[in-house]
Scaffold this active site. Structure first.
Site, PDB file in Angstrom:
ATOM      1  N   ASP A  39       0.832  -1.212   0.000  1.00 43.45           N
ATOM      2  CA  ASP A  39       0.000   0.000   0.000  1.00 43.45           C
ATOM      3  C   ASP A  39       0.866   1.262   0.000  1.00 43.45           C
ATOM      4  O   ASP A  39       0.470   2.306   0.476  1.00 43.45           O
ATOM      5  CB  ASP A  39      -0.938  -0.015   1.211  1.00 43.45           C
ATOM      6  CG  ASP A  39      -0.169  -0.171   2.503  1.00 43.45           C
ATOM      7  OD1 ASP A  39       1.069  -0.296   2.451  1.00 43.45           O
ATOM      8  OD2 ASP A  39      -0.796  -0.149   3.573  1.00 43.45           O
ATOM      9  N   HIS A 243      23.795   0.570 -17.734  1.00 38.77           N
ATOM     10  CA  HIS A 243      22.852   1.102 -16.754  1.00 38.77           C
ATOM     11  C   HIS A 243      22.842   0.244 -15.485  1.00 38.77           C
ATOM     12  O   HIS A 243      21.787  -0.113 -14.961  1.00 38.77           O
ATOM     13  CB  HIS A 243      21.445   1.228 -17.362  1.00 38.77           C
ATOM     14  CG  HIS A 243      21.330   2.360 -18.340  1.00 38.77           C
ATOM     15  ND1 HIS A 243      20.251   2.543 -19.160  1.00 38.77           N
ATOM     16  CD2 HIS A 243      22.181   3.377 -18.631  1.00 38.77           C
ATOM     17  CE1 HIS A 243      20.449   3.631 -19.914  1.00 38.77           C
ATOM     18  NE2 HIS A 243      21.608   4.142 -19.607  1.00 38.77           N
ATOM     19  N   ASP A 260      27.793   7.424 -12.629  1.00 40.03           N
ATOM     20  CA  ASP A 260      26.922   8.215 -13.511  1.00 40.03           C
ATOM     21  C   ASP A 260      25.742   8.627 -12.643  1.00 40.03           C
ATOM     22  O   ASP A 260      24.891   7.803 -12.299  1.00 40.03           O
ATOM     23  CB  ASP A 260      26.478   7.345 -14.693  1.00 40.03           C
ATOM     24  CG  ASP A 260      25.616   8.108 -15.706  1.00 40.03           C
ATOM     25  OD1 ASP A 260      25.122   9.205 -15.374  1.00 40.03           O
ATOM     26  OD2 ASP A 260      25.427   7.582 -16.818  1.00 40.03           O
ATOM     27  N   ASP A 271      23.340  15.445 -15.438  1.00 38.59           N
ATOM     28  CA  ASP A 271      23.700  14.077 -15.842  1.00 38.59           C
ATOM     29  C   ASP A 271      25.215  14.039 -16.039  1.00 38.59           C
ATOM     30  O   ASP A 271      25.708  14.468 -17.078  1.00 38.59           O
ATOM     31  CB  ASP A 271      22.941  13.745 -17.140  1.00 38.59           C
ATOM     32  CG  ASP A 271      23.156  12.312 -17.601  1.00 38.59           C
ATOM     33  OD1 ASP A 271      23.793  11.538 -16.863  1.00 38.59           O
ATOM     34  OD2 ASP A 271      22.681  11.986 -18.707  1.00 38.59           O
ATOM     35  N   HIS A 350      26.703   2.942 -27.492  1.00 44.69           N
ATOM     36  CA  HIS A 350      25.624   3.950 -27.361  1.00 44.69           C
ATOM     37  C   HIS A 350      25.994   5.211 -28.136  1.00 44.69           C
ATOM     38  O   HIS A 350      27.075   5.320 -28.702  1.00 44.69           O
ATOM     39  CB  HIS A 350      25.333   4.251 -25.888  1.00 44.69           C
ATOM     40  CG  HIS A 350      26.512   4.746 -25.096  1.00 44.69           C
ATOM     41  ND1 HIS A 350      26.973   6.044 -25.185  1.00 44.69           N
ATOM     42  CD2 HIS A 350      27.320   4.121 -24.197  1.00 44.69           C
ATOM     43  CE1 HIS A 350      27.992   6.197 -24.362  1.00 44.69           C
ATOM     44  NE2 HIS A 350      28.243   5.042 -23.761  1.00 44.69           N
ATOM     45  N   HIS A 354      22.588  13.237 -25.579  1.00 44.93           N
ATOM     46  CA  HIS A 354      21.126  13.406 -25.691  1.00 44.93           C
ATOM     47  C   HIS A 354      20.780  14.776 -25.144  1.00 44.93           C
ATOM     48  O   HIS A 354      21.557  15.377 -24.393  1.00 44.93           O
ATOM     49  CB  HIS A 354      20.408  12.304 -24.907  1.00 44.93           C
ATOM     50  CG  HIS A 354      20.894  12.129 -23.501  1.00 44.93           C
ATOM     51  ND1 HIS A 354      20.463  12.921 -22.462  1.00 44.93           N
ATOM     52  CD2 HIS A 354      21.817  11.289 -22.948  1.00 44.93           C
ATOM     53  CE1 HIS A 354      21.068  12.555 -21.338  1.00 44.93           C
ATOM     54  NE2 HIS A 354      21.918  11.569 -21.600  1.00 44.93           N
ATOM     55  N   HIS A 361      16.702  12.344 -20.336  1.00 47.17           N
ATOM     56  CA  HIS A 361      16.764  12.165 -21.792  1.00 47.17           C
ATOM     57  C   HIS A 361      15.661  13.073 -22.322  1.00 47.17           C
ATOM     58  O   HIS A 361      14.520  12.659 -22.487  1.00 47.17           O
ATOM     59  CB  HIS A 361      16.534  10.705 -22.194  1.00 47.17           C
ATOM     60  CG  HIS A 361      17.621   9.795 -21.684  1.00 47.17           C
ATOM     61  ND1 HIS A 361      17.467   8.450 -21.539  1.00 47.17           N
ATOM     62  CD2 HIS A 361      18.882  10.061 -21.276  1.00 47.17           C
ATOM     63  CE1 HIS A 361      18.589   7.925 -21.058  1.00 47.17           C
ATOM     64  NE2 HIS A 361      19.456   8.885 -20.890  1.00 47.17           N
ATOM     65  N   GLU A 384      28.939  12.219 -23.881  1.00 46.24           N
ATOM     66  CA  GLU A 384      29.267  11.091 -23.012  1.00 46.24           C
ATOM     67  C   GLU A 384      29.866   9.885 -23.741  1.00 46.24           C
ATOM     68  O   GLU A 384      29.300   8.801 -23.733  1.00 46.24           O
ATOM     69  CB  GLU A 384      28.033  10.647 -22.224  1.00 46.24           C
ATOM     70  CG  GLU A 384      26.764  10.447 -23.038  1.00 46.24           C
ATOM     71  CD  GLU A 384      25.597  10.015 -22.149  1.00 46.24           C
ATOM     72  OE1 GLU A 384      25.758   9.027 -21.420  1.00 46.24           O
ATOM     73  OE2 GLU A 384      24.540  10.663 -22.196  1.00 46.24           O
ATOM     74  N   TYR A 388      34.030   0.344 -23.359  1.00 47.11           N
ATOM     75  CA  TYR A 388      33.668  -0.721 -22.410  1.00 47.11           C
ATOM     76  C   TYR A 388      34.214  -2.043 -22.946  1.00 47.11           C
ATOM     77  O   TYR A 388      33.808  -2.489 -24.016  1.00 47.11           O
ATOM     78  CB  TYR A 388      32.147  -0.812 -22.263  1.00 47.11           C
ATOM     79  CG  TYR A 388      31.495   0.550 -22.089  1.00 47.11           C
ATOM     80  CD1 TYR A 388      31.346   1.115 -20.829  1.00 47.11           C
ATOM     81  CD2 TYR A 388      31.068   1.287 -23.209  1.00 47.11           C
ATOM     82  CE1 TYR A 388      30.769   2.385 -20.671  1.00 47.11           C
ATOM     83  CE2 TYR A 388      30.501   2.545 -23.063  1.00 47.11           C
ATOM     84  CZ  TYR A 388      30.355   3.091 -21.799  1.00 47.11           C
ATOM     85  OH  TYR A 388      29.797   4.341 -21.662  1.00 47.11           O
ATOM     86  N   ARG A 406      33.439   5.847 -18.940  1.00 51.18           N
ATOM     87  CA  ARG A 406      32.599   6.852 -19.598  1.00 51.18           C
ATOM     88  C   ARG A 406      32.905   8.181 -18.927  1.00 51.18           C
ATOM     89  O   ARG A 406      33.142   8.235 -17.715  1.00 51.18           O
ATOM     90  CB  ARG A 406      31.108   6.497 -19.457  1.00 51.18           C
ATOM     91  CG  ARG A 406      30.171   7.534 -20.027  1.00 51.18           C
ATOM     92  CD  ARG A 406      28.735   6.991 -20.286  1.00 51.18           C
ATOM     93  NE  ARG A 406      27.981   6.669 -19.094  1.00 51.18           N
ATOM     94  CZ  ARG A 406      27.747   5.443 -18.648  1.00 51.18           C
ATOM     95  NH1 ARG A 406      28.208   4.384 -19.313  1.00 51.18           N
ATOM     96  NH2 ARG A 406      27.052   5.234 -17.548  1.00 51.18           N
ATOM     97  N   GLU A 408      31.170  12.069 -18.901  1.00 51.47           N
ATOM     98  CA  GLU A 408      29.955  12.758 -19.367  1.00 51.47           C
ATOM     99  C   GLU A 408      29.836  14.144 -18.751  1.00 51.47           C
ATOM    100  O   GLU A 408      29.901  14.304 -17.531  1.00 51.47           O
ATOM    101  CB  GLU A 408      28.724  11.919 -18.980  1.00 51.47           C
ATOM    102  CG  GLU A 408      27.404  12.588 -19.326  1.00 51.47           C
ATOM    103  CD  GLU A 408      26.193  11.677 -19.071  1.00 51.47           C
ATOM    104  OE1 GLU A 408      26.273  10.799 -18.198  1.00 51.47           O
ATOM    105  OE2 GLU A 408      25.169  11.865 -19.759  1.00 51.47           O
TER     106      GLU A 408
HETATM  107  N1  GLY Z   1      22.433   8.517 -17.044  1.00 48.04           N
HETATM  108  C1  GLY Z   1      21.838   8.140 -18.249  1.00 48.04           C
HETATM  109  C2  GLY Z   1      22.610   8.637 -19.387  1.00 48.04           C
HETATM  110  O1  GLY Z   1      23.742   9.018 -19.234  1.00 48.04           O
HETATM  111  O2  GLY Z   1      22.127   8.742 -20.466  1.00 48.04           O
HETATM  112 MN    MN Z   2      23.446  10.926 -20.296  1.00 48.67          MN
HETATM  113 MN    MN Z   3      24.571   9.746 -17.442  1.00 44.15          MN
END
Ligand code: GLY
Ligand code: MN
Ligand code: MN
Length: 444
Positions: A39, A243, A260, A271, A350, A354, A361, A384, A388, A406, A408
């Site tokens: 609940d 992720h 991240d 981000d 990737h 974005h 995003h 970013e 990997y 990574r 970013e």
């Molecule tokens: N944290 C999600 C991305 O970097 O797109």
């Molecule tokens: Mn990102």
């Molecule tokens: Mn990110």
């Protein structure tokens, strides 16, 4: 919503009305609460479109924009005031508050929607509504439209054209106003402070969740009470899971950790990703890979200028990273062929960035007709790149297996070039080796 002036919402609604015209009506839905366990609900967060147009934060609200309507163009349907419910679950604005504090010309309790919505749609040709997100709401709209269509009046009373409002509204949301940039800048500053804290605190033997806790503490302490997405803290080969959010493992001497994490400050997301050695010293293989990603990132940031496109930036980054993969013996072959065959996707799967805004995003078109959208001043995006190398990658140097990197940053495009909003957090090899493990003490 704090810190966004009321006239900014009115100006956004006015722009939307200009774009859709008096022959149209647009409906936006903030969304219901969702059960998390038995609940207990997930913490509620209204849909960004409703927040962008009104700042109204409560669940279940429905916003109707009917330009030129006799009773005013902006109508909100909201939960009614209810002393008992408010004692349990918090304050409600009610229809009175929706008018007094959220710019509605008219507001009604939700239970009056079926009765009042047909009046707002009546006689307009185009209905802008996002279908396909909430089946119960779709059915309700179809039922109300059906009712209007059955009326035998001339001219017809029901809209004959259905359109998706996102095309118009999200093009607006893509270019940030000054008042939005102020919130985005603060969001980025807070996230940068949080990453710096994690670097300073990091020591072998800690757990991933301890760094997550510290980062989210710095967010909350600065009034950014929620992460913009689930924080990723991946030590060792967990960093090769894009992720990864389990954040449960031990951080080991000799490994890198990839963080991240970004916050949501007054509904604006940051981000940031940084990758650094748990012990404060890179191994030669880690340093080589890190330096390759850093150079690609800096080159991509420099391209965030008016008129370049996100696709140009991605293509240039793919080229830089693929060359680095050849130099570092991750790939063998000619640069052009490896790009053509997308061989780089084994290690860089990737895109390079974005849009960033109220959603991490963020919304807004990536295409302009057949072409890729070109950057304009006031747009914010992430940059970013990463490399990997999975633990079971074949034909790669042994010492590179299990390394994920990574980097970013969040970048604003201006007439005068790119502005990095997340520059407050170190990223050169030397700066990282200096700061990691230097010690963090809580100030409460
Ligand atoms: N944290 C999600 C991305 O970097 O797109
Ligand atoms: Mn990102
Ligand atoms: Mn990110």
């Amino acid at each position: 919503m704090q810190d966004t002036p009321t006239n900014a919402y009115a100006a956004r609604r006015a722009r939307l009305m200009d774009a859709i015209g008096e022959d149209a009506v647009a409906i936006f839905v903030s969304g219901d609460e969702k059960l998390r366990s038995r609940d207990t609900d997930y913490r509620y967060r209204a849909h960004s479109d409703v927040l962008y147009l009104t700042g109204f934060e409560e669940p279940e609200a429905i916003l109707v924009i009917a330009p030129g309507h006799d009773e005013g163009a902006t109508t909100l349907f909201v939960r009614p005031r209810d002393k008992e419910r408010e004692t349990w679950t918090g304050r409600r604005a009610g229809p009175e508050g929706a008018v007094a504090d959220f710019g509605a010309d008219t507001a009604h309790p939700l239970e009056e929607l079926d009765d009042k919505l047909p009046d707002l749609m009546r006689g307009r040709e185009v209905l802008y509504v996002e279908l396909g997100r909430d089946a119960a709401f779709d059915a309700r709209i179809h039922r109300l439209l059906g009712g209007l269509r059955r009326a035998k009046n001339r001219p017809p009373e029901a809209p004959t054209v259905l359109k998706d409002p996102r095309e118009v509204l999200h093009a607006m949301r893509k270019v940030k106003g000054e008042e939005e940039l102020a919130l985005l800048r603060r969001s980025c500053e807070i996230a940068a402070e949080a990453h710096l804290a994690a670097m300073k605190a990091c020591k072998p033997g800690m757990h991933e969740y301890e760094l997550q806790a510290l980062i989210e503490y710095v967010f909350a302490r600065n009034g950014a009470s929620f992460p913009a997405y689930s924080s990723i803290v991946g030590g060792g080969d967990n960093a090769t899971i894009l992720h990864y959010t389990t954040n449960r493992d031990l951080l080991r001497d000799g490994d890198l950790v990839l963080i991240d994490a970004g916050c949501e400050f007054n509904y604006y997301a940051s981000d940031i990703t940084r990758t650094f050695p748990v012990s404060g010293s890179f191994t030669p293989a880690q340093r080589d890979l890190y330096q390759a990603v850093l150079e690609a990132e800096e080159a991509a940031i420099a391209m965030c200028t008016v008129g370049s496109s996100w696709w140009d930036i991605h293509q240039a980054t793919v080229r830089t990273l693929t060359q680095a993969m050849i130099d570092l013996k991750l790939l063998k072959g000619s640069l052009d062929e490896l790009i053509e065959e997308e061989a780089y996707k084994a290690f860089y799967m990737h895109k390079t960035g974005h849009w960033l805004g109220m959603d991490v995003h963020d919304v807004g078109p990536y295409y302009d007709g057949e072409d890729y959208a070109k950057l304009s001043p006031g747009e914010v995006q992430t940059i970013e790149p990463g490399i990997y190398v999975s633990v079971d990658a074949e034909d790669v140097p042994d010492e590179m297996r299990g390394i994920g990197i990574r980097i970013e940053d969040d970048v604003l495009t201006t007439e005068d070039g790119p502005v990095v909003l997340t520059g407050g957090v170190p990223k050169s090899v030397e700066a990282l080796e200096d700061v990691v493990g230097s010690g963090y003490s809580f100030t409460v």
